[in-house]
Scaffold this active site. Structure first.
Site, PDB file in Angstrom:
ATOM      1  N   ASN A  31       0.846  -1.200   0.000  1.00 26.19           N
ATOM      2  CA  ASN A  31       0.000   0.000   0.000  1.00 26.19           C
ATOM      3  C   ASN A  31       0.877   1.244   0.000  1.00 26.19           C
ATOM      4  OD1 ASN A  31      -1.847   2.126   1.792  1.00 26.19           O
ATOM      5  ND2 ASN A  31      -3.003   0.894   0.331  1.00 26.19           N
ATOM      6  N   ARG A  71      -1.037   5.021   1.035  1.00 22.13           N
ATOM      7  CA  ARG A  71      -2.115   5.315   0.079  1.00 22.13           C
ATOM      8  C   ARG A  71      -3.459   5.388   0.789  1.00 22.13           C
ATOM      9  NH1 ARG A  71      -6.080   3.694  -3.552  1.00 22.13           N
ATOM     10  NH2 ARG A  71      -5.919   4.703  -5.596  1.00 22.13           N
ATOM     11  N   CYS A  72      -3.707   4.463   1.702  1.00 22.17           N
ATOM     12  CA  CYS A  72      -4.969   4.482   2.452  1.00 22.17           C
ATOM     13  C   CYS A  72      -5.162   5.802   3.197  1.00 22.17           C
ATOM     14  CB  CYS A  72      -5.001   3.341   3.465  1.00 22.17           C
ATOM     15  SG  CYS A  72      -5.196   1.698   2.762  1.00 22.17           S
ATOM     16  N   MET A  73      -4.068   6.376   3.675  1.00 21.59           N
ATOM     17  CA  MET A  73      -4.158   7.568   4.525  1.00 21.59           C
ATOM     18  C   MET A  73      -4.208   8.871   3.739  1.00 21.59           C
ATOM     19  SD  MET A  73      -1.707   6.710   7.786  1.00 21.59           S
ATOM     20  CE  MET A  73      -0.186   6.664   6.829  1.00 21.59           C
TER      21      MET A  73
END
Length: 411
Positions: A355, A400-402
């Site tokens: 990620n 990427r999630c954040m």
């Protein structure tokens, strides 16, 4: 980007100019062991250290020339009139699954008493413990209020909010305001609704909406990737279903955002592979990270739009060749998370080694803890910006999630 199109995201790798984050707040301190599964957490981060790690992440982005925006700030700036502010409170309460009319009234009074908009937004994110509310007079209590529950919250916290990638996704000049997999996370999308409806810069119809939070089928931003100005990738996963993808794609094609094809990836339906971006991210013009465990069961469909209908074809060839053909490059290299060691691959994927956040072609933000994957990425010529994430990773999400890009340079 122009004043008429404040969102501009036509790739995963173009130089990142502007990004949306959420600094973890008091919602994290409302996690408790008995209710972790309900709130989609496996562990409890230490807030003070999580904030330090997140601040360092934000600063690393600024050091690379990225303008950092915060969800809580934009949401507060969207409450531009007393009427909109009150409407936000009432909509928030209507979605909060509050037990008891008197309890709901007490919470409304609590929220209305908060004068500062950002403080109000942060309170709605943190949730409300029953112990915060005044004692309700017996004469005002309904049956629901009288039947005591051991559950400590009148309104649940939203601890997943620091994963800003999921509640909505920027696609071209538009935004997908998502209907999420769980009730816990679906409440998060209210902030995007008010930002893209009322914010002085992002509201007022300036950003085309390609999916609506009131839809009944589920989709999340971790399953929405912009590979190029022509090609999108979407994941059919634990959190995103095929029906939602069809709705999204029809809207994208009808609104003429410029995309010509979508690659839909179907893979295992479980928590460790909850989104496409936990197992597959683009890091350069011709390079992707991939988790080797999904390769055997992966199915890919090409979707185009012809005569006002979706045309869907299952792809049977090699994934790298398929990506190369669609991206217009000679060849694509798939870089395996953890290399060829299954133990390392499993461990580092769990800690979001796949990620990654690409902030320019070949320049990637990663967690420093995934040492094997990071060494492989560096051996391929990639520049890594390594951040600490021992507390942040407890929520099962990486760089990427954040982050939610608002503006990237074209490639």
């Amino acid at each position: 980007m122009t004043a008429q199109t404040p969102i501009h995201v036509y790739s995963e790798i173009g130089k990142l100019k502007k990004v949306l984050l959420h600094r973890p707040g008091k919602e994290i301190e409302n996690l408790m062991p008995d209710y972790l599964e309900r709130l989609l957490f496996d562990d409890i981060p230490f807030l003070e250290d999580a904030q330090k790690e997140h601040d360092a992440f934000a600063q690393a982005l600024r050091d690379e020339g990225v303008e950092v925006l915060y969800l809580e700030t934009l949401a507060a700036e969207s409450l531009v009139t007393p009427e909109i502010r009150e409407a936000f409170i009432d909509e928030y309460l209507s979605e909060a699954n509050i037990r008891g009319r008197a309890t709901k009234k007490a919470i409304r009074e609590l929220l209305m008493s908060i004068e500062d908009n950002q403080e109000l937004i942060e309170k709605t994110m943190a949730g409300v413990q029953k112990s915060e509310l005044p004692e309700i007079p017996a004469a005002e209590k309904g049956l629901t209020d009288l039947v005591e529950s051991s559950y400590p919250f009148a309104i649940d916290p939203m601890p997943n909010l620091y994963f800003t990638r999921d509640p909505f996704a920027t696609i071209g000049t538009g935004v997908s305001l998502n209907h999420m997999f769980s009730e816990t996370r679906n409440r998060e999308t209210i902030y995007g609704k008010y930002i893209f409806t009322h914010h002085p810069i992002y509201g007022g119809g300036k950003v085309p909406m390609v999916y609506d939070r009131n839809e009944t089928t589920r989709i999340e931003g971790g399953d929405e990737l912009v590979l190029s100005k022509d090609v999108l990738a979407v994941g059919i996963s634990q959190r995103t279903d095929a029906a939602s993808i069809e709705k999204l794609l029809v809207n994208i094609f009808k609104q003429n955002l410029g995309f010509k094809k979508v690659l839909a990836f179907e893979f295992a339906n479980n928590r460790k592979f909850m989104h496409l971006d936990t197992v597959f991210t683009m890091v350069d013009y011709d390079k992707f990270t991939i988790h080797p465990e999904i390769e055997g069961d992966l199915r890919v469909y090409s979707v185009t739009y012809e005569n006002e209908e979706l045309r869907i074809v299952e792809e049977t060839g090699d994934l790298a060749e398929l990506l190369a053909a669609n991206l217009g490059v000679e060849r694509v290299e798939l870089i395996r998370c953890g290399g060829d060691n299954l133990v390392a691959a499993g461990r580092e994927q769990w800690n979001d080694g796949s990620n990654t956040l690409t902030i320019a072609p070949g320049v990637v933000v990663v967690y420093n803890r995934n040492t094997i994957t990071n060494a492989i990425l560096e051996s391929k010529g990639l520049k890594l910006i390594k951040i600490h994430g021992s507390e942040l990773v407890r929520g099962r999400g990486g760089p990427r999630c954040m982050s939610m890009p608002f503006e990237r340079e074209d490639i």
